[in-house]
Scaffold this motif. Structure first.
Motif, PDB file in Angstrom:
ATOM      1  N   PHE A 141       0.866  -1.172   0.000  1.00 33.94           N
ATOM      2  CA  PHE A 141       0.000   0.000   0.000  1.00 33.94           C
ATOM      3  C   PHE A 141       0.904   1.224   0.000  1.00 33.94           C
ATOM      4  CE2 PHE A 141      -3.909  -2.274   0.985  1.00 33.94           C
ATOM      5  CZ  PHE A 141      -4.887  -1.435   0.442  1.00 33.94           C
ATOM      6  N   VAL A 142       0.600   2.186  -0.865  1.00 35.88           N
ATOM      7  CA  VAL A 142       1.307   3.460  -0.907  1.00 35.88           C
ATOM      8  C   VAL A 142       0.435   4.491  -0.200  1.00 35.88           C
ATOM      9  CG1 VAL A 142       2.296   5.260  -2.358  1.00 35.88           C
ATOM     10  CG2 VAL A 142       2.418   2.860  -3.086  1.00 35.88           C
ATOM     11  N   PHE A 143       0.991   5.118   0.823  1.00 38.30           N
ATOM     12  CA  PHE A 143       0.250   6.097   1.617  1.00 38.30           C
ATOM     13  C   PHE A 143       0.716   7.501   1.252  1.00 38.30           C
ATOM     14  CE2 PHE A 143       0.229   2.116   3.929  1.00 38.30           C
ATOM     15  CZ  PHE A 143      -1.109   2.001   4.311  1.00 38.30           C
ATOM     16  N   THR A 144      -0.245   8.405   1.049  1.00 37.33           N
ATOM     17  CA  THR A 144       0.040   9.760   0.583  1.00 37.33           C
ATOM     18  C   THR A 144      -0.398  10.773   1.622  1.00 37.33           C
ATOM     19  OG1 THR A 144      -0.260   9.099  -1.724  1.00 37.33           O
ATOM     20  CG2 THR A 144      -0.381  11.459  -1.240  1.00 37.33           C
ATOM     21  N   GLY A 145       0.490  11.731   1.929  1.00 40.86           N
ATOM     22  CA  GLY A 145       0.151  12.828   2.816  1.00 40.86           C
ATOM     23  C   GLY A 145      -0.294  14.037   2.021  1.00 40.86           C
ATOM     24  N   VAL A 151      11.628  18.214  -4.310  1.00 44.92           N
ATOM     25  CA  VAL A 151      12.738  17.372  -3.877  1.00 44.92           C
ATOM     26  C   VAL A 151      13.602  17.082  -5.098  1.00 44.92           C
ATOM     27  CG1 VAL A 151      13.438  15.187  -2.818  1.00 44.92           C
ATOM     28  CG2 VAL A 151      11.325  16.304  -2.085  1.00 44.92           C
ATOM     29  N   HIS A 152      14.887  17.392  -5.001  1.00 43.09           N
ATOM     30  CA  HIS A 152      15.807  17.217  -6.131  1.00 43.09           C
ATOM     31  C   HIS A 152      15.295  17.919  -7.381  1.00 43.09           C
ATOM     32  CE1 HIS A 152      17.662  14.462  -3.426  1.00 43.09           C
ATOM     33  NE2 HIS A 152      16.783  13.491  -3.583  1.00 43.09           N
ATOM     34  N   GLY A 153      14.644  19.086  -7.166  1.00 40.12           N
ATOM     35  CA  GLY A 153      14.155  19.873  -8.286  1.00 40.12           C
ATOM     36  C   GLY A 153      12.865  19.375  -8.896  1.00 40.12           C
ATOM     37  N   ARG A 154      12.233  18.382  -8.270  1.00 40.14           N
ATOM     38  CA  ARG A 154      10.993  17.821  -8.809  1.00 40.14           C
ATOM     39  C   ARG A 154       9.866  18.006  -7.807  1.00 40.14           C
ATOM     40  NH1 ARG A 154      14.550  13.462  -9.213  1.00 40.14           N
ATOM     41  NH2 ARG A 154      13.204  12.126  -7.943  1.00 40.14           N
ATOM     42  N   PRO A 155       8.682  18.444  -8.266  1.00 42.07           N
ATOM     43  CA  PRO A 155       7.542  18.558  -7.355  1.00 42.07           C
ATOM     44  C   PRO A 155       7.073  17.167  -6.935  1.00 42.07           C
ATOM     45  CG  PRO A 155       6.847  18.997  -9.604  1.00 42.07           C
ATOM     46  CD  PRO A 155       8.339  18.869  -9.638  1.00 42.07           C
ATOM     47  N   THR A 156       6.763  17.010  -5.654  1.00 40.02           N
ATOM     48  CA  THR A 156       6.315  15.700  -5.189  1.00 40.02           C
ATOM     49  C   THR A 156       5.491  15.841  -3.931  1.00 40.02           C
ATOM     50  OG1 THR A 156       7.030  13.476  -4.536  1.00 40.02           O
ATOM     51  CG2 THR A 156       8.384  15.310  -3.801  1.00 40.02           C
ATOM     52  N   ALA A 157       4.527  14.946  -3.783  1.00 35.17           N
ATOM     53  CA  ALA A 157       3.815  14.804  -2.512  1.00 35.17           C
ATOM     54  C   ALA A 157       4.608  13.829  -1.649  1.00 35.17           C
ATOM     55  CB  ALA A 157       2.402  14.291  -2.752  1.00 35.17           C
ATOM     56  N   PHE A 158       4.368  13.860  -0.337  1.00 41.12           N
ATOM     57  CA  PHE A 158       5.046  12.895   0.525  1.00 41.12           C
ATOM     58  C   PHE A 158       4.304  11.568   0.424  1.00 41.12           C
ATOM     59  CE2 PHE A 158       6.241  10.502   4.188  1.00 41.12           C
ATOM     60  CZ  PHE A 158       7.591  10.754   4.297  1.00 41.12           C
ATOM     61  N   ARG A 159       5.007  10.565  -0.092  1.00 41.53           N
ATOM     62  CA  ARG A 159       4.447   9.222  -0.226  1.00 41.53           C
ATOM     63  C   ARG A 159       5.455   8.205   0.274  1.00 41.53           C
ATOM     64  NH1 ARG A 159       2.775  11.472  -5.312  1.00 41.53           N
ATOM     65  NH2 ARG A 159       0.474  11.626  -5.428  1.00 41.53           N
ATOM     66  N   ARG A 160       4.927   7.192   0.927  1.00 43.18           N
ATOM     67  CA  ARG A 160       5.773   6.112   1.437  1.00 43.18           C
ATOM     68  C   ARG A 160       4.939   4.842   1.443  1.00 43.18           C
ATOM     69  NH1 ARG A 160      11.358   5.205   2.811  1.00 43.18           N
ATOM     70  NH2 ARG A 160      11.333   3.460   4.264  1.00 43.18           N
ATOM     71  N   VAL A 204       3.090   8.229   7.857  1.00 43.69           N
ATOM     72  CA  VAL A 204       2.750   9.364   6.999  1.00 43.69           C
ATOM     73  C   VAL A 204       1.741  10.279   7.697  1.00 43.69           C
ATOM     74  CG1 VAL A 204       1.767  10.049   4.778  1.00 43.69           C
ATOM     75  CG2 VAL A 204       3.239   8.021   4.929  1.00 43.69           C
ATOM     76  N   LYS A 205       2.110  11.552   7.820  1.00 46.75           N
ATOM     77  CA  LYS A 205       1.231  12.535   8.451  1.00 46.75           C
ATOM     78  C   LYS A 205       0.266  13.124   7.426  1.00 46.75           C
ATOM     79  CE  LYS A 205       4.689  14.982  10.336  1.00 46.75           C
ATOM     80  NZ  LYS A 205       5.367  15.982  11.222  1.00 46.75           N
ATOM     81  N   TRP A 206      -0.819  13.728   7.951  1.00 47.25           N
ATOM     82  CA  TRP A 206      -1.833  14.391   7.116  1.00 47.25           C
ATOM     83  C   TRP A 206      -2.321  13.457   5.996  1.00 47.25           C
ATOM     84  CZ3 TRP A 206       3.169  16.929   7.297  1.00 47.25           C
ATOM     85  CH2 TRP A 206       3.320  17.724   8.438  1.00 47.25           C
ATOM     86  N   LEU A 207      -2.628  12.237   6.377  1.00 46.40           N
ATOM     87  CA  LEU A 207      -2.925  11.172   5.418  1.00 46.40           C
ATOM     88  C   LEU A 207      -4.175  11.489   4.592  1.00 46.40           C
ATOM     89  CD1 LEU A 207      -1.914   8.279   4.651  1.00 46.40           C
ATOM     90  CD2 LEU A 207      -3.659   7.421   6.226  1.00 46.40           C
ATOM     91  N   VAL A 208      -4.054  11.342   3.272  1.00 50.84           N
ATOM     92  CA  VAL A 208      -5.205  11.574   2.389  1.00 50.84           C
ATOM     93  C   VAL A 208      -5.400  10.451   1.365  1.00 50.84           C
ATOM     94  CG1 VAL A 208      -5.195  14.089   2.618  1.00 50.84           C
ATOM     95  CG2 VAL A 208      -3.814  13.001   0.817  1.00 50.84           C
TER      96      VAL A 208
END
Length: 369
Positions: A141-145, A151-160, A204-208
């Motif tokens: 399961f991939v969880f998204t905040g 990050v490294h010049g690329r837009p990204t959401a926090f996912r783990r 993962v915080k602020w989970l959506v």
């Protein structure tokens, strides 16, 4: 105090987190709070990668989709009506202790206090996944905040991601409360993931979002950041379970102790995946002892500390030992923990390029007068 900690501002107390960076905000748990069995929410360390998102509880929704038979959304009221669980969990940043490595790897300059023991309450994620019907070929399961940035010049959401067996473990929670009160914004309100026994990047915080996938996730925070990379630059995989570790809470660094008077050395110890701590040993080394550092790993001089009963399988274990110094001078107090699988803190943690998982023998220098 880590030399990179920023002095507390006006109104701060000994129980206020000690700021490491301001943008984004990152802060260590104050030493005073680590003496408590459960770390107060207002004192707990903070690890943010981006700005804190603000979501009104009534507007919060979690989307469960991907390799499931019946994708759906759930709101906070519906989540609150489900069966809840509550237990204590050691929360530790994977980079905790990074400044103890030589040379110091890049990353936040954490001392030894990016850690705490938190009482979380929430709903087992397994209940929601079962309702969705996980497909048999799902592996993670991939969880998204709700937080995002560059990050490294690329837009990204926090996912783990978590392996399916971990995500569906009955102790993996969608936490809504901390210490008996609703989560605060800084700690992931209104809902965060909690994967007990693992480094806190999993939580993962602020989970959506929670998406079942049929192949291992390769996002930034899974394959580029929070990865063990050896000295040759070879990736060894993402950080996962906590490593066995101890922390000395007394005496304090550079504290004056009285010759001939008993002092109590005490602290906390923990390990990963719910594996209990079975032993904590303490050694006191005079500053002028020949090759004191090299001798730290030897059996001679180590004494067993008394262990307290932890509040649960994921909580830390309190320990203590009485020590009466008989000669004046500077001493180094050492502590090492061993868990039920036989893992023991090393004298020096294996160096890795991002500075994760440092669990070296705990040490505090004191003065006997």
């Amino acid at each position: 105090m880590c030399p990179s900690v920023i002095p507390r501002g006006p109104g701060a107390t000994a129980w206020s987190p000690e700021t490491v960076t301001t943008d984004p905000y990152n802060a260590e748990t104050p030493a005073a709070a680590l003496t408590e069995p459960v770390t107060p929410a207002g004192a707990l360390f903070v690890r943010d990668h981006f700005a804190v998102p603000r979501t009104a509880p009534g507007a919060w929704r979690l989307r469960i989709d991907g390799a499931v038979r019946a994708p759906y959304d759930i709101g906070l009221d519906e989540l609150a009506a489900l069966a809840h669980r509550e237990f204590d969990v050691v929360l530790e940043c994977a980079g905790n202790g990074r400044t103890s490595m030589t040379p110091t790897p890049p990353g936040l300059p954490w001392g030894q206090r990016a850690v705490g023991c938190v009482r979380f309450a929430g709903v087992p994620f397994r209940l929601l996944a079962e309702r969705a019907g996980v497909e048999p070929d799902a592996v993670e399961f991939v969880f998204t905040g709700a937080d995002s940035g560059s990050v490294h010049g690329r837009p990204t959401a926090f996912r783990r991601s978590l392996p399916l067996s971990v995500a569906l473990h009955p102790d993996t929670l969608l936490a809504t409360h901390q210490g008996g009160a609703p989560l605060t914004a800084g700690h992931g309100a209104p809902v965060r993931l909690v994967g007990p026994g693992r480094f806190a990047v999993a939580d993962v915080k602020w989970l959506v979002g929670a998406r079942a996938v049929t192949r291992p996730f390769e996002g930034v925070f899974q394959t580029e950041e929070y990865v063990y990379v050896d000295a040759r630059g070879v990736p060894e995989g993402p950080v996962g379970p906590l490593r066995v570790k101890s922390l000395i809470t007394a005496p304090e660094p550079d504290e004056d102790l009285r010759r001939g008077r008993a002092a109590v050395v005490r602290g906390r110890a923990w390990s990963g995946d719910g594996v209990p701590v079975r032993r904590v040993e303490v050694r006191t080394v005079p500053e002028d002892e020949p090759e004191a550092g090299a001798a730290a790993g030897a059996a001679v001089g180590w004494r067993d500390a008394a262990l307290e009963e932890p509040s649960g399988p994921y909580a830390w274990t309190g320990w203590s030992l009485r020590w009466t110094p008989h000669s004046p001078g500077r001493y180094r107090v050492l502590a090492r923990a061993t868990d039920a699988r036989g893992a023991t803190q090393p004298e020096q943690a294996p160096w890795n390029a991002q500075g994760y998982g440092c669990n070296t023998v705990a040490a505090v220098d004191v003065v006997v007068v």
